[in-house]
Design an enzyme around this catalytic site. Structure first.
Site, short mmCIF file in Angstrom:
data_model
loop_
_atom_site.label_atom_id
_atom_site.label_comp_id
_atom_site.label_asym_id
_atom_site.label_seq_id
_atom_site.Cartn_x
_atom_site.Cartn_y
_atom_site.Cartn_z
N SER A 1 -4.93 2.62 4.02
CA SER A 1 -5.11 1.95 2.73
C SER A 1 -5.14 0.43 2.91
O SER A 1 -5.98 -0.27 2.32
CB SER A 1 -3.96 2.37 1.80
OG SER A 1 -4.07 1.74 0.56
N LYS B 1 0.80 -1.24 0.00
CA LYS B 1 0.00 0.00 0.00
C LYS B 1 0.83 1.28 0.00
O LYS B 1 0.36 2.34 0.40
CB LYS B 1 -1.02 0.04 1.17
CG LYS B 1 -1.82 -1.21 1.39
CD LYS B 1 -2.20 -1.94 0.15
CE LYS B 1 -3.38 -1.38 -0.60
NZ LYS B 1 -3.73 -2.30 -1.74
N HIS C 1 7.71 -7.36 -1.87
CA HIS C 1 7.36 -6.73 -0.58
C HIS C 1 8.28 -7.26 0.53
O HIS C 1 8.06 -6.97 1.70
CB HIS C 1 5.92 -7.08 -0.19
CG HIS C 1 4.85 -6.37 -0.99
ND1 HIS C 1 4.94 -5.06 -1.36
CD2 HIS C 1 3.64 -6.80 -1.43
CE1 HIS C 1 3.83 -4.71 -2.03
NE2 HIS C 1 3.04 -5.75 -2.08
S1 PPS Z 1 -0.34 -3.21 -3.12
O1 PPS Z 1 -1.56 -4.00 -2.78
O2 PPS Z 1 0.68 -3.34 -2.08
O3 PPS Z 1 0.18 -3.51 -4.44
O4 PPS Z 1 -0.86 -1.70 -3.08
P1 PPS Z 1 -0.05 -0.44 -3.62
O5 PPS Z 1 -0.13 -0.42 -5.08
O6 PPS Z 1 1.30 -0.40 -3.00
O7 PPS Z 1 -0.88 0.76 -3.00
C1 PPS Z 1 -2.21 1.04 -3.35
C2 PPS Z 1 -2.43 2.50 -3.02
O8 PPS Z 1 -1.81 3.31 -4.05
C3 PPS Z 1 -2.79 4.17 -4.62
N1 PPS Z 1 -2.47 4.45 -6.02
C4 PPS Z 1 -2.27 5.70 -6.48
N2 PPS Z 1 -2.28 6.90 -5.85
C5 PPS Z 1 -2.08 8.01 -6.63
N3 PPS Z 1 -1.88 7.97 -7.97
C6 PPS Z 1 -1.85 6.79 -8.63
N4 PPS Z 1 -1.67 6.78 -9.95
C7 PPS Z 1 -2.06 5.58 -7.88
N5 PPS Z 1 -2.11 4.25 -8.18
C8 PPS Z 1 -2.36 3.59 -7.04
C9 PPS Z 1 -4.08 3.37 -4.43
O9 PPS Z 1 -5.22 4.20 -4.63
C10 PPS Z 1 -3.90 2.89 -3.01
O10 PPS Z 1 -3.99 3.96 -2.06
P2 PPS Z 1 -5.35 4.39 -1.32
O11 PPS Z 1 -4.92 5.36 -0.26
O12 PPS Z 1 -5.96 3.15 -0.75
O13 PPS Z 1 -6.20 5.04 -2.36
#
Ligand code: PPS
Length: 305
Positions: A132, A45, A102
């Site tokens: 998240s 996340k 991870h």
């Molecule tokens: S995972 O399951 O570990 O692969 O998740 P991860 O991709 O690390 O994190 C998911 C969060 O990243 C946000 N996200 C983004 N934020 C801003 N811009 C872009 N382009 C973007 N892509 C993914 C996603 O919405 C999750 O955060 P939250 O706070 O839940 O919205």
């Protein structure tokens, strides 16, 4: 292989058995990295999927064809997951394999020790990470029941959630100062995506023309990724992720923790944070900056450089 309720324990850390086996975790630590590999490292996340999209776009000079036709887990498979070998074999990224993990540094560090693979460590302020992760637990059927938010926060601070303690993860990876490791934060990407992509393309030695850079910016925006089924996880079946309970691309903002943390929880979080991070000088961005005070290059980030 569903194994939705199975927990895999490895070196004292728990991992979802739907994605990991004892063997896949052991194989990860024996993996032979090539110097041409690109390794995206993150605690869950923290911006993993975003980074997978950016790296794909940079490697394709801003052209979205690959990121819109191949799921993120096939373009940049997770090293420790059981389908890794098959996906890597089938991966179209032949010249520069893109791999995600991870795993904490104390486990993967020895494997990477003599490698010149280009590592990108992406981190995020832990209050937004835990929020998240909480919402993700509510939709992902391969993760344990989230329980109430205060209970979940306790488990995060105790380090007993899947993937282990955030504190060890950030401290282990952030102390890596070799040239082949780039540290970047979710907040840095949020506040200055163009600057972040420039840093990343320099690190990857994959220079971009202005138009190519602008295309990368456009196609990795939250809105574009939310609509991209190769990045938004809607390809995953309801059995595994309940899309009625939330979206993977949820809010994509800095500071959403304020909607979940009460004053008491915040005080508790800060006391634990202070004691666990006592020996670590990293600074985090906790709030969306007001538009008139933003000079992205001045904002402190979780970056030791
Ligand atoms: S995972 O399951 O570990 O692969 O998740 P991860 O991709 O690390 O994190 C998911 C969060 O990243 C946000 N996200 C983004 N934020 C801003 N811009 C872009 N382009 C973007 N892509 C993914 C996603 O919405 C999750 O955060 P939250 O706070 O839940 O919205």
């Amino acid at each position: 292989m569903a194994r939705l309720d199975v927990v895999e324990t490895f070196h004292g850390l728990s991992f979802p058995g739907h994605l990991h086996t004892e063997d896949s975790l052991q194989q990860a630590l024996k993996f032979s990295f090539k110097d041409s590999d690109i390794l995206i490292v993150s605690y869950p996340k923290s911006g993993t999927t975003w980074m997978q999209e950016i790296v794909t776009l940079i490697s394709n000079k801003g052209e979205p064809q690959m990121s819109q036709t191949l799921p993120n887990w096939a373009r940049a498979p997770w090293l420790e997951q059981h389908y890794f070998a098959a996906l890597l074999e089938a991966s179209p990224c032949v010249k520069n394999r893109v791999i995600t993990t991870h795993l904490p540094h104390h486990l993967l560090g020895p494997t990477l020790k003599d490698s010149k693979a280009k590592v990108i460590y992406v981190s995020r302020n832990p209050k937004d990470v835990v929020v998240s992760f909480y919402h993700f637990h509510n939709m992902a059927n391969f993760l344990p029941e989230a329980g109430s938010f205060p209970e979940f926060l306790n488990r995060f601070l105790d380090g007993t959630l899947h993937y282990g303690p955030w504190f060890d993860h950030i401290k282990g990876w952030s102390s890596q100062t070799k040239n082949n490791v780039l540290h970047i934060t979710y907040e840095e990407m949020s506040m200055d995506i163009k600057g972040a992509i420039e840093r990343l393309s320099a690190h990857l030695q994959s220079p971009l023309l202005e138009d190519e850079l602008n295309n990368c910016v456009k196609h990795c925006s939250f809105g574009s990724m939310k609509d991209n089924k190769m990045a938004n996880y809607t390809l995953v079946t309801e059995e595994i992720m309940d899309h009625n309970k939330g979206s993977f691309m949820r809010k994509g903002r800095i500071g959403d923790w304020k909607n979940m943390f009460t004053t008491e929880l915040n005080t508790y979080f800060e006391s634990v944070f202070e004691s666990k991070m006592e020996d670590c000088p990293l600074e985090f961005v906790w709030d969306e900056p007001q538009s008139d005070e933003t000079n992205p290059t001045d904002v402190a980030s979780c970056d030791k450089q």
